[in-house]
Scaffold this active site. Structure first.
Site, mmCIF file in Angstrom:
data_model
loop_
_atom_site.group_PDB
_atom_site.id
_atom_site.type_symbol
_atom_site.label_atom_id
_atom_site.label_comp_id
_atom_site.label_asym_id
_atom_site.label_seq_id
_atom_site.Cartn_x
_atom_site.Cartn_y
_atom_site.Cartn_z
ATOM 1 N N TYR A 141 0.818 -1.216 0.000
ATOM 2 C CA TYR A 141 0.000 0.000 0.000
ATOM 3 C C TYR A 141 0.852 1.266 0.000
ATOM 4 O O TYR A 141 0.368 2.352 -0.301
ATOM 5 C CB TYR A 141 -0.957 0.028 1.205
ATOM 6 C CG TYR A 141 -2.072 -0.998 1.132
ATOM 7 C CD1 TYR A 141 -2.220 -1.827 0.034
ATOM 8 C CD2 TYR A 141 -2.981 -1.138 2.174
ATOM 9 C CE1 TYR A 141 -3.228 -2.772 -0.021
ATOM 10 C CE2 TYR A 141 -3.997 -2.071 2.119
ATOM 11 C CZ TYR A 141 -4.116 -2.892 1.023
ATOM 12 O OH TYR A 141 -5.124 -3.826 0.970
ATOM 13 N N LYS A 192 3.300 -15.369 1.915
ATOM 14 C CA LYS A 192 3.206 -16.088 0.640
ATOM 15 C C LYS A 192 4.645 -16.391 0.240
ATOM 16 O O LYS A 192 5.121 -16.013 -0.837
ATOM 17 C CB LYS A 192 2.462 -15.201 -0.385
ATOM 18 C CG LYS A 192 2.102 -15.889 -1.683
ATOM 19 C CD LYS A 192 0.982 -16.892 -1.554
ATOM 20 C CE LYS A 192 0.730 -17.575 -2.886
ATOM 21 N NZ LYS A 192 -0.156 -18.739 -2.785
ATOM 22 N N ASP A 224 -3.226 -18.018 1.259
ATOM 23 C CA ASP A 224 -4.390 -18.675 0.648
ATOM 24 C C ASP A 224 -4.951 -19.731 1.604
ATOM 25 O O ASP A 224 -6.171 -19.849 1.789
ATOM 26 C CB ASP A 224 -4.050 -19.271 -0.731
ATOM 27 C CG ASP A 224 -2.685 -19.940 -0.780
ATOM 28 O OD1 ASP A 224 -1.887 -19.773 0.168
ATOM 29 O OD2 ASP A 224 -2.396 -20.640 -1.771
ATOM 30 N N ASP A 248 -5.472 -6.713 5.680
ATOM 31 C CA ASP A 248 -6.678 -5.988 5.278
ATOM 32 C C ASP A 248 -7.770 -6.995 4.876
ATOM 33 O O ASP A 248 -8.921 -6.937 5.324
ATOM 34 C CB ASP A 248 -6.298 -5.090 4.078
ATOM 35 C CG ASP A 248 -7.370 -4.093 3.720
ATOM 36 O OD1 ASP A 248 -8.409 -4.058 4.397
ATOM 37 O OD2 ASP A 248 -7.182 -3.353 2.738
ATOM 38 N N ASP A 252 -11.233 -8.677 7.252
ATOM 39 C CA ASP A 252 -12.630 -8.552 6.828
ATOM 40 C C ASP A 252 -13.322 -9.920 6.825
ATOM 41 O O ASP A 252 -14.497 -10.041 7.180
ATOM 42 C CB ASP A 252 -12.730 -7.922 5.429
ATOM 43 C CG ASP A 252 -12.875 -6.402 5.500
ATOM 44 O OD1 ASP A 252 -12.399 -5.815 6.503
ATOM 45 O OD2 ASP A 252 -13.454 -5.801 4.578
#
Ligand code: NAD
Length: 359
Positions: A141, A192, A224, A248, A252
């Protein structure tokens, strides 16, 4: 000594939910004599409309001076067509980065009263208590270079850069280990590392820190798989630590386990424990101004603020207990309403928390 709280209501449902949280803080102050004082300013779309920028210098200065910041949410479709550099979300990214609020704590705790509001089966989620520790001021980001460029053949290409320095990984890793010490003593680091070098380094740094915390068990998981495990068997997690983007998304997903994103508070802290507190959700323009928003995530964020930045754990406990009490009374905003419960508006929910506190 008085503690100054800067309130940034923001856009969409922000002003509605923050008004309820302020009411609850004022009631707690009245009852327990906390010495809180409040100031308000603009951030996000409302600041763009007033000052042409999502975070004006004056608001940033107030944020720097405050003992803690309580934020609603920013953004909305009316600002989506603006240049990216002055969109509402930039205000949020700026304040996080200027105040070095690198540690984002997102507890996903399922209140037993809301077990039926979760989209997962009760046996999968009941007793759920996860803490997601998300790195907030680095990663993709913020990484540079970034942008959209035109290639020689005229086609456009978007690009971002995913970078983490060892020091950035280490400081968020330490927060996760420290938090785990106060909980069940388990950290799962999500990366990852099978594909991305930046997260290979992430994993290496976490492994390097682990021996300093022999009382904490460290495990690693690819992002994942973590997404899958969060909806398959979420209770396996205690503290989950990860970078900005993965955090992020995963937080959620974790939100839905708790019944509604409207229940999830968060804290964003700097190295000294000063911070900004906000619900995990956005400005929900689809329900803004209708009294439908759940204010509990913001009220619980205010409780986190008392606990983590202002050293007022007893007052935080009182607010959390009052939230439990209104849920026991069967009061529910639209997002968590189930058969047999009583549907209330944003304001009615705030009033009920205040009443419970005042008893
Ligand atoms: P959102 O979180 O605002 O809404 C997602 C869904 O959850 C919507 O259906 C909404 O009605 C519902 N919801 C959210 N909060 C709720 C609450 N308290 N009570 C009941 N229901 C609630 O996400 P979005 O729709 O993707 O984004 C809307 C805007 O918010 C965008 O402009 C986005 O950029 C911005 N946003 C801001 C923040 C922030 O300020 N921290 C975070 C995420 C998104």
């Amino acid at each position: 000594m008085s503690k100054n709280i800067l309130i940034l209501p923001g856009d969409g449902i922000g002003p509605e939910i923050v008004a309820e949280a302020r009411k609850v803080l004022e009631a707690t102050d009245k009852k327990m004599g906390l010495g809180l004082s409040f100031d308000e300013d603009l951030m996000g779309g409302c600041s763009i409309d007033a000052h042409g920028v999502p975070l004006a210098d004056g608001a940033l200065e107030k944020a720097r001076a405050a003992d803690a910041i309580l934020l609603g949410a920013v953004g909305g479709p009316q600002w989506d067509t603006l240049d990216r550099s002055i969109r509402p979300e930039q205000g949020l990214l700026q304040i996080r980065s200027k105040l070095e609020l690198f540690a984002n704590l997102r507890p996903a705790l399922l209140y037993p009263q809301l077990v039926d509001a979760s989209s997962l089966k009760p046996e999968v989620v009941s007793g759920l208590d996860i803490l997601i520790v998300r790195e907030l001021t680095g990663g993709i980001y913020f990484g540079k270079p970034r942008g959209i460029r035109t290639l020689d053949n005229g086609e456009r290409e978007g690009y971002n850069t995913y970078v983490y320095k060892e020091s950035e990984i280490e400081r968020i890793g330490r927060i996760a280990f420290e938090m785990a010490r106060k909980r069940q003593g388990r950290v799962c680091s999500v990366d990852k590392a099978n594909v991305l070098e930046v997260t290979m380094l992430w994993r290496e740094v976490m492994d390097r820190l682990a021996p300093e915390y022999p009382d904490v068990e460290l495990s690693h998981m690819y992002v994942d798989n973590a997404a899958m495990q969060l909806v398959r068997a979420p209770k396996q997690f205690d503290v989950l630590v990860t970078g900005n983007m993965f955090g992020d998304i995963l937080s959620d997903a974790a939100a839905m386990l708790t019944g509604s994103i409207g229940m999830l508070p968060s804290a964003s802290l700097n190295k000294d424990g000063r911070g900004m507190y906000e619900p995990c959700h956005g400005s929900a323009p689809d329900i803004a101004g209708q009294g439908l928003a759940n204010p509990l995530a913001t009220i619980l964020s205010a409780a986190m603020m008392l606990r983590y930045s202002l050293g007022m754990a007893e007052a935080a406990d009182a607010i959390e207990a009052a939230v439990g009490d209104v849920l026991d009374q069967g009061l529910r905003t639209a997002d968590i309403v189930t058969d047999g419960s009583k549907k209330v508006s944003t304001k009615e929910m705030g009033d009920a928390v205040v009443n419970s506190l005042s008893r």
